[in-house]
Design an enzyme around this catalytic site. Structure first.
Site, PDB file in Angstrom:
ATOM      1  N   CYS A  27      37.435  65.459 103.196  1.00 59.01           N
ATOM      2  CA  CYS A  27      37.586  66.907 103.119  1.00 59.01           C
ATOM      3  C   CYS A  27      37.439  67.389 101.674  1.00 59.01           C
ATOM      4  CB  CYS A  27      38.903  67.336 103.768  1.00 59.01           C
ATOM      5  SG  CYS A  27      38.909  69.078 104.224  1.00 59.01           S
ATOM      6  N   GLU A  33      42.624  60.148 108.554  1.00 61.96           N
ATOM      7  CA  GLU A  33      44.036  59.833 108.295  1.00 61.96           C
ATOM      8  C   GLU A  33      44.982  60.663 109.156  1.00 61.96           C
ATOM      9  OE1 GLU A  33      42.258  61.792 106.492  1.00 61.96           O
ATOM     10  OE2 GLU A  33      43.503  63.441 105.751  1.00 61.96           O
ATOM     11  N   HIS A  93      39.191  64.399 109.202  1.00 60.32           N
ATOM     12  CA  HIS A  93      40.345  63.697 108.638  1.00 60.32           C
ATOM     13  C   HIS A  93      40.719  62.463 109.458  1.00 60.32           C
ATOM     14  CE1 HIS A  93      41.699  66.662 105.628  1.00 60.32           C
ATOM     15  NE2 HIS A  93      41.140  67.550 106.439  1.00 60.32           N
TER      16      HIS A  93
END
Lengths: 228, 83
Positions: free
Chosen positions: A87, A197, A195
């Site tokens: 990002c 994560e 994302h």
């Protein structure tokens, strides 16, 4: 493997990134490294998390790329170390010239925060070896400026060198070729808008991001651990 | 010191989502004959005058103020009238 998670003023995905690396790889060391650090030479893998570094002033990533730590990140990238920007991390890597292209405002001018389908275009990378080509992952995106732009020549190069690692299944933000993630020519620097994560636990919606981290670890292990 | 005005716009051929939105909005308000709206940035600086002024301004634009991958810049130097 020693891993660094870089923290800029305004980073807000650093803790998620830290836990993704710590909980899903066998890295011996995972550390936060502040933007003021002069060196990341001690680390094997460097993660640049999402957020709004320096308030996204001027352009996303434009100020962060001049933070002291980025000089060392560029140096380690040139040595072939693994660099992952997610990002805002991707935007910073573009501003730093470590990845091609730039991000424009999303085509509908909205900040988009939802889980989207993400297709593996290239699984022969150190970031995606544990996926299969054509796999479709469910991974959240959260950005206002993820509309990937580059000139035709640069785009052709991305296609020719198999540098496009992830594409969106649907056109979510206007990105050229529906690009969601690319790697550099050498294959050691990855930038992606979605994302991974945030996709580590089924009870949080998706665990499709896990293999990105296990792929990075696997690569390090194959390069560094001699087995008989 | 001189006043420097830097104007930053998306390069020609790069689709400008903000410009398009403004264009549509103007047209829905009934303004006809408006085309090619582009939205950019204007940055104003006070810079020490002297040799190499233009080179310095261009370096600042290339390195930080504009992103040459997708943006163009122009600038105007404004000197205050001397008596």
């Amino acid at each position: 493997m020693k891993a660094a998670v870089i923290v800029f003023p305004g980073s807000n995905c650093d803790t998620d990134m830290f836990h993704a690396v710590k909980d899903f790889t066998a890295a011996e060391v995972v550390e936060f490294v502040p933007h003021t650090a002069n060196s990341v030479a001690d680390y094997d893998a460097i993660f640049i998390p999402g957020g709004f570094s320096y308030g996204d002033y001027l352009r996303t990533g434009a100020i962060a790329r001049f933070a002291p730590v980025m000089k060392s990140v560029s140096k380690e990238a040139a040595k072939g170390k693994t660099i992952v920007g997610v990002c805002n991390g991707f935007q910073i890597l573009q501003e730093a010239g470590l990845l091609p292209g730039a991000m424009k405002r999303n085509k509908d001018l909205k900040f988009i925060c939802r889980t989207v389908g993400l297709k593996i275009e290239n699984h022969n990378t150190r970031f995606t070896s544990e996926y299969a080509k054509g796999d479709v992952l469910q991974v959240p995106i959260a950005h206002g400026e993820g509309n990937f732009e580059c000139d035709d020549e640069a785009l052709q190069k991305l296609h020719d060198n198999n540098q496009i690692v992830f594409t969106y299944v649907n056109d979510v933000n206007g990105s050229k070729s529906q690009i969601a993630g690319i790697q550099n020519e050498e294959g050691n620097v990855l930038g992606m808008m979605p994302h991974p994560e945030r996709a580590m636990e089924a009870w949080l919606g998706s665990e499709d991001g896990r293999q990105l981290f296990t792929s990075v670890y696997r690569h390090w292990r194959e390069m560094n651990v001699v087995t008989n | 010191m001189v006043n420097v005005h830097v104007y930053i716009t998306l390069k020609e051929g790069v689709l400008d989502p903000q410009g398009k939105a403004v264009e549509h909005s103007l047209s829905s308000l009934g303004y006809e004959g408006v085309e090619e709206v582009s939205v950019g940035k204007w940055i104003q600086l006070k810079v020490k005058d002297g040799e190499g002024l233009e080179t310095r301004i261009e370096a600042m634009c290339e390195q930080l103020l504009a992103n040459p991958v997708i943006e163009n810049y122009t600038y105007k130097v404004e000197r205050e009238a001397t008596v």
